[in-house]
Design a protein around this motif. Sequence first.
Motif, PDB file in Angstrom:
ATOM      1  N   ARG A 115      -5.160   6.162   5.263  1.00  0.00           N
ATOM      2  CA  ARG A 115      -3.787   5.698   5.468  1.00  0.00           C
ATOM      3  C   ARG A 115      -3.755   4.201   5.798  1.00  0.00           C
ATOM      4  O   ARG A 115      -2.888   3.478   5.306  1.00  0.00           O
ATOM      5  CB  ARG A 115      -3.140   6.508   6.602  1.00  0.00           C
ATOM      6  N   TYR A 116      -4.704   3.733   6.613  1.00  0.00           N
ATOM      7  CA  TYR A 116      -4.747   2.308   6.962  1.00  0.00           C
ATOM      8  C   TYR A 116      -5.013   1.479   5.704  1.00  0.00           C
ATOM      9  O   TYR A 116      -4.394   0.435   5.484  1.00  0.00           O
ATOM     10  CB  TYR A 116      -5.826   2.068   8.015  1.00  0.00           C
ATOM     11  N   LEU A 117      -5.916   1.936   4.846  1.00  0.00           N
ATOM     12  CA  LEU A 117      -6.200   1.227   3.597  1.00  0.00           C
ATOM     13  C   LEU A 117      -4.974   1.251   2.686  1.00  0.00           C
ATOM     14  O   LEU A 117      -4.667   0.257   2.016  1.00  0.00           O
ATOM     15  CB  LEU A 117      -7.399   1.871   2.903  1.00  0.00           C
ATOM     16  N   GLU A 118      -4.272   2.366   2.660  1.00  0.00           N
ATOM     17  CA  GLU A 118      -3.052   2.470   1.856  1.00  0.00           C
ATOM     18  C   GLU A 118      -2.016   1.446   2.319  1.00  0.00           C
ATOM     19  O   GLU A 118      -1.384   0.765   1.495  1.00  0.00           O
ATOM     20  CB  GLU A 118      -2.506   3.895   1.990  1.00  0.00           C
ATOM     21  N   LEU A 119      -1.858   1.311   3.622  1.00  0.00           N
ATOM     22  CA  LEU A 119      -0.915   0.331   4.165  1.00  0.00           C
ATOM     23  C   LEU A 119      -1.377  -1.093   3.867  1.00  0.00           C
ATOM     24  O   LEU A 119      -0.565  -1.976   3.575  1.00  0.00           O
ATOM     25  CB  LEU A 119      -0.763   0.535   5.675  1.00  0.00           C
ATOM     26  N   TYR A 120      -2.686  -1.305   3.934  1.00  0.00           N
ATOM     27  CA  TYR A 120      -3.261  -2.621   3.613  1.00  0.00           C
ATOM     28  C   TYR A 120      -2.928  -3.002   2.174  1.00  0.00           C
ATOM     29  O   TYR A 120      -2.532  -4.137   1.885  1.00  0.00           O
ATOM     30  CB  TYR A 120      -4.767  -2.580   3.838  1.00  0.00           C
ATOM     31  N   CYS A 121      -3.098  -2.057   1.268  1.00  0.00           N
ATOM     32  CA  CYS A 121      -2.788  -2.317  -0.137  1.00  0.00           C
ATOM     33  C   CYS A 121      -1.293  -2.514  -0.348  1.00  0.00           C
ATOM     34  O   CYS A 121      -0.865  -3.374  -1.132  1.00  0.00           O
ATOM     35  CB  CYS A 121      -3.295  -1.168  -1.004  1.00  0.00           C
TER      36      CYS A 121
END
Length: 726
Positions: A115-121
């Motif tokens: 989820r953190y990577l998704e938000l980063y993207c």
Amino acid sequence: MTNPLYITFLWHMHQPYYKDPLKGEYALPWTYLHAVKDYYDMAAIVDETPGARAVFNLVPSLLDQIMDYASGAAVDQFLLLGQKAPADMKEEEKLFILENFFSANRQRMIEPYKRYLELYCLAGEGGGLEEHLRQFRDQDFIDLQVWFFLAWTGEAAKRRFPEFRRLMEKGKNFTEEDKALLFSRQRELIGEIIPLYGKLHREGKAELSVTPYFHPILPLLCDMKKARVAMPKVNLPAVSFQHPEDAHAQVAQGVARFEEIFGFKPKGMWPSEGSVSDEALGIIADCGIVWAATDEGVLSHTLPGGIGSNREALYQPYQFQQQGRGVSLFFRDHALSDLIGFTYSQWSPERAVADFIDRLQDIRHRIHGARVVPVILDGENAWEYYADNGYTFLSRLYRAVAESPGLTPATFSQVLDLVYGRHSIGHIHPGSWINANYGIWIGHPEENLGWDYLAKARQAAVEASPEVGALLSGKGDEGSEIAIAVCRSLYAAEGSDWFWWYGDDHFSPHSDRFDALFRRHLMNVYRLLGLNIPTELYEPIKKKGVAGFVREPAALLSPAISGFVTDYFEWLAAGLYDLTKQASAMHAAEALMQSFFYGFDRKYMYFRIDGVQSLGKILLPQDHLNLHLIHEKEYRLTMGLEAEEGPLWIKGERDWHATEAMCCWKIVKVAEARIPLDSLNLLPGDKLFAYFTLLRGEEEMGRWPADSPLMLSYAGADLELETWLI
């Protein structure tokens, strides 16, 4: 039975004093974040690992900040906005979160969490921040708030509070109640940090040592002219700073504050940045400190014949004795310390621990007079580059040292009790752990201006208030609340961190805030005394140059081409550009590349490219980095992940042709390359222009810089070795 080889780990725990004296707010959140990630973890790992021993060096101004956060009294914009409901936020507050809540190591702290990577993207899909803002729903902001602080939570902390694990398992769609629980447990965790260190001391698992109160460079406070011993050509500030009484106050007050918090007086001290001189060590001894530690470079410059090739001189305790005052000294093993700080993070824990133990056993068998190996380094900043915040590596390392034949973990005080005989030193080379001099903190125009402002504020305070003058001189034991606050602001301004970020040997996206904090401590001196604040204190000391430009080369260098930054000093004197200010026009939001270093010795030019994370993770097997150099003609070096050697290409009228010059490179965590100088036909004073591209197959994925090339300065083989940097 042969004498054991004692292994002493000293972890230096330190952050700048971030509390703004005018606003009473914290300008940056790093004390809080390192508290929940590192200060608890480091103590907890020692506590739970059988046989582990360590020295924890705690800076009093850091302890003050930890206690401030633990009490709930700290006012921190990051915390306030982290806890605020998105529905109640203004647009600028949401922009602040998007700008700052991805401030974490991408490889270790963002990518592992879906989820953190998704938000980063989501935050990096083209356009500006305002456009990203429209893509974020309230739920996205809540998830980002939780993940930022959750990612900064240490492994041991997660084991201590299962709620952290449960939040990570939930992963997304967090509620305001989830967020409140996160911050509640983090505050509880911070409240356990100082008691845990006290417990380790009482149980003999750790020794607690101290640093001068606000982390100043003691020898420069005593007499800044001492900088010329190691740097004869250094340009010193216009006003010479010579206040050994300030150095004494920083040590004495640091020791007193430590004793107030822990209930006992520390025996040991890591002077700020390992900076020592005869006068500084005399002050340390006068304040009751039994041992101090610094770097092997200082010892090498102190001993008439240096350390010597077999390095036996390094692995002994010493006794500094001068004018009836004495203190025991230890000197850090530079290579072993840097392996932990810079290299092992990219190795498996098993391989790293085995390598470290092999090196210790080699010392034990090869150097028969060796008694103690001091491993001394920063205690908080390395672990974000390790898997599980270094938990597995450190646990296994402590256990391996304790269980290896002939190796015995010990604190420095234990070593002094167990090892008889001291090598005597009557004079110490004045220097620090960096190049055995003080070039990081004095000599550059920005640094010198800071020293001038500090001297001016101190003189103004003494002239305006006899009470302040008495306190500063050490003649007054007590003073009014205002006088004490004036002295405190002056001492805070003497901290080394402000000068660390001045000049161009280090860079940070937050350097403007460090600059502002330094000036605000000085402003507070004038404000408290009812004096007019000098107008120059409203002007930044840190100057902005060409976009992305940080510095030119300051000395010859010959780094190993390994694909790793194996040594802090390898590239310290290199020229440097910040590529985040020179983003690729094709993928500006992705901003894959972070830094571009260059330098030279008498035979080669050297280049290094850093990504925002390990290049080994960014690049695919079919990718190539093409480094282009322009001087009279255009040259190209094509670097792939597989090959490590190839020709330098030159551009003809219609095509590229291979030259006879063979170059080498290595791409692992970073890209490093070496090109023969004679192939470029450079003369001292010439300018070389550079840019590089990322090719995926035949497609150009990015170009840095996007517009005009970087201008590189070539000074030639006579580049001065003795500059303000070295």
